[in-house]
Write a protein that holds these residues in place. Structure first.
Motif, PDB file in Angstrom:
ATOM      1  N   LEU A  88      -3.078  78.163  56.755  1.00 22.33           N
ATOM      2  CA  LEU A  88      -4.438  78.900  56.550  1.00 22.33           C
ATOM      3  C   LEU A  88      -5.663  78.021  56.732  1.00 22.33           C
ATOM      4  CD1 LEU A  88      -3.339  81.103  53.780  1.00 22.33           C
ATOM      5  CD2 LEU A  88      -3.213  81.565  55.943  1.00 22.33           C
ATOM      6  N   LEU A  89      -5.256  76.709  56.689  1.00 20.85           N
ATOM      7  CA  LEU A  89      -6.430  75.681  56.805  1.00 20.85           C
ATOM      8  C   LEU A  89      -5.858  74.214  57.187  1.00 20.85           C
ATOM      9  CD1 LEU A  89      -7.451  74.598  53.232  1.00 20.85           C
ATOM     10  CD2 LEU A  89      -5.314  75.400  53.731  1.00 20.85           C
ATOM     11  N   ASN A  90      -6.472  73.291  57.673  1.00 20.16           N
ATOM     12  CA  ASN A  90      -6.247  71.873  57.805  1.00 20.16           C
ATOM     13  C   ASN A  90      -6.831  71.090  56.525  1.00 20.16           C
ATOM     14  OD1 ASN A  90      -5.625  69.309  58.592  1.00 20.16           O
ATOM     15  ND2 ASN A  90      -7.005  69.497  60.643  1.00 20.16           N
ATOM     16  N   ARG A  91      -5.672  70.659  55.859  1.00 22.51           N
ATOM     17  CA  ARG A  91      -5.965  69.809  54.827  1.00 22.51           C
ATOM     18  C   ARG A  91      -6.766  68.521  54.774  1.00 22.51           C
ATOM     19  NH1 ARG A  91      -3.624  70.269  50.428  1.00 22.51           N
ATOM     20  NH2 ARG A  91      -5.167  68.851  49.760  1.00 22.51           N
ATOM     21  N   LEU A  92      -6.640  68.102  56.076  1.00 23.41           N
ATOM     22  CA  LEU A  92      -7.444  66.997  56.322  1.00 23.41           C
ATOM     23  C   LEU A  92      -9.035  67.336  56.518  1.00 23.41           C
ATOM     24  CD1 LEU A  92      -5.335  65.100  59.188  1.00 23.41           C
ATOM     25  CD2 LEU A  92      -5.459  64.539  56.892  1.00 23.41           C
ATOM     26  N   GLU A  93      -9.112  68.592  56.457  1.00 23.92           N
ATOM     27  CA  GLU A  93     -10.757  68.904  56.600  1.00 23.92           C
ATOM     28  C   GLU A  93     -11.268  69.683  55.525  1.00 23.92           C
ATOM     29  OE1 GLU A  93     -11.171  71.419  60.234  1.00 23.92           O
ATOM     30  OE2 GLU A  93     -10.631  69.586  61.375  1.00 23.92           O
TER      31      GLU A  93
END
Length: 271
Positions: free
Chosen positions: A233-238
């Motif tokens: 659901l998202l890119n945790r690096l961002e």
């Protein structure tokens, strides 16, 4: 789930507050919950995704409710114990179980689907540590390699969304255990968080959730072929919070269903 994507409604609970009041009827600040996380003060809005609440859309001081979660290792473990017994008593054979859900991605665009190669713990080891009768038991969390390849082929045939095979990190909680900066407690900085997530990526981790380790371990012990298919659901690096719209999230959550549905039809010779 990213560790789960269920949404819960809250309701007023009249008379439930036990806050001490000052002489002018206001609640004393010393009685408020203390958050050990300075990062929250810098956030424009705090979204509590699993409760479907946000500080920008809801008046938190006027809302109060009892919330019961059904997510994580304890919940799926209880379900699997009874599901596996049900399959045994029903004399089922050649069983394949596929867990589908949501997750947080690492180095992937939101909406990408991850087929799990191995479920790893928070130290990136493919194992589940469980205490049984006071002793630590280590169990393997490998998943069926051939089944993962078949699911990957199905995704290629569908051709509608990005899909990868990678390791999935299974954590015991949604916040500190996943290196978030937006929990009630956070005693590390953003640089430390990003380094941890980069280390996870370099070890082969492509997403994070909260059920896969016990799922893999129990299926292995029971002789059941298993796979885990989760959308990110998202890119945790961002970032740490989900920012996609409701309609986009609904479409994302349908992707594992589409993939597994196609796999089932193909297995039955229906495509």
């Amino acid at each position: 789930m990213e560790g789960g994507n269920e949404k819960f409604k809250t309701h007023m609970a009249p008379g439930s507050s036990n806050e001490k009041k000052t002489d002018d009827g206001q609640a004393s600040k010393e009685n408020f919950v203390h958050l050990c996380n300075p990062h929250l003060e810098k956030m424009k809005e705090d979204i509590l995704y699993h409760f479907a609440l946000g500080t920008g859309t809801h008046d938190f001081p006027t809302l109060f409710g009892d919330v019961k979660h059904g997510m994580g290792i304890p919940s799926i473990s209880i379900m699997l114990h009874e599901l596996i017994k049900l399959l045994y008593h029903a004399k089922c054979s050649d069983i394949t179980i596929i867990r589908i859900g949501t997750s947080g991605g690492i180095g992937l665009e939101p909406g990408s689907v991850v087929i799990t190669r191995q479920s790893v713990d928070a130290t990136f080891k493919p194992q589940l540590e469980q205490v049984v009768l006071g002793k630590t038991v280590i169990r393997s969390t490998n998943l069926d390699e051939q089944l993962a390849k078949e699911l990957m082929q199905c995704s290629a045939e569908i051709g509608q969304f990005n899909t990868v095979i990678g390791n999935t990190m299974c954590t015991l909680d949604f916040y500190e255990g996943q290196g978030r900066l937006d929990g009630a407690i956070c005693l590390y900085d953003e640089e430390e968080k990003l380094q941890y997530l980069k280390n996870a990526y370099e070890s082969g981790v492509r997403n994070i959730e909260m059920e896969s380790s016990v799922f893999a371990a129990m299926c292995n012990l029971s002789g059941v072929k298993a796979a885990v298919v989760c959308v990110t659901l998202l890119n945790r690096l961002e970032g740490d919070q989900i920012t996609s719209s409701h309609d986009v999230l609904v479409e994302y959550q349908q992707r594992p269903q589409k993939l597994v549905g196609y796999f089932i039809k193909k297995s039955l010779g229906k495509v």
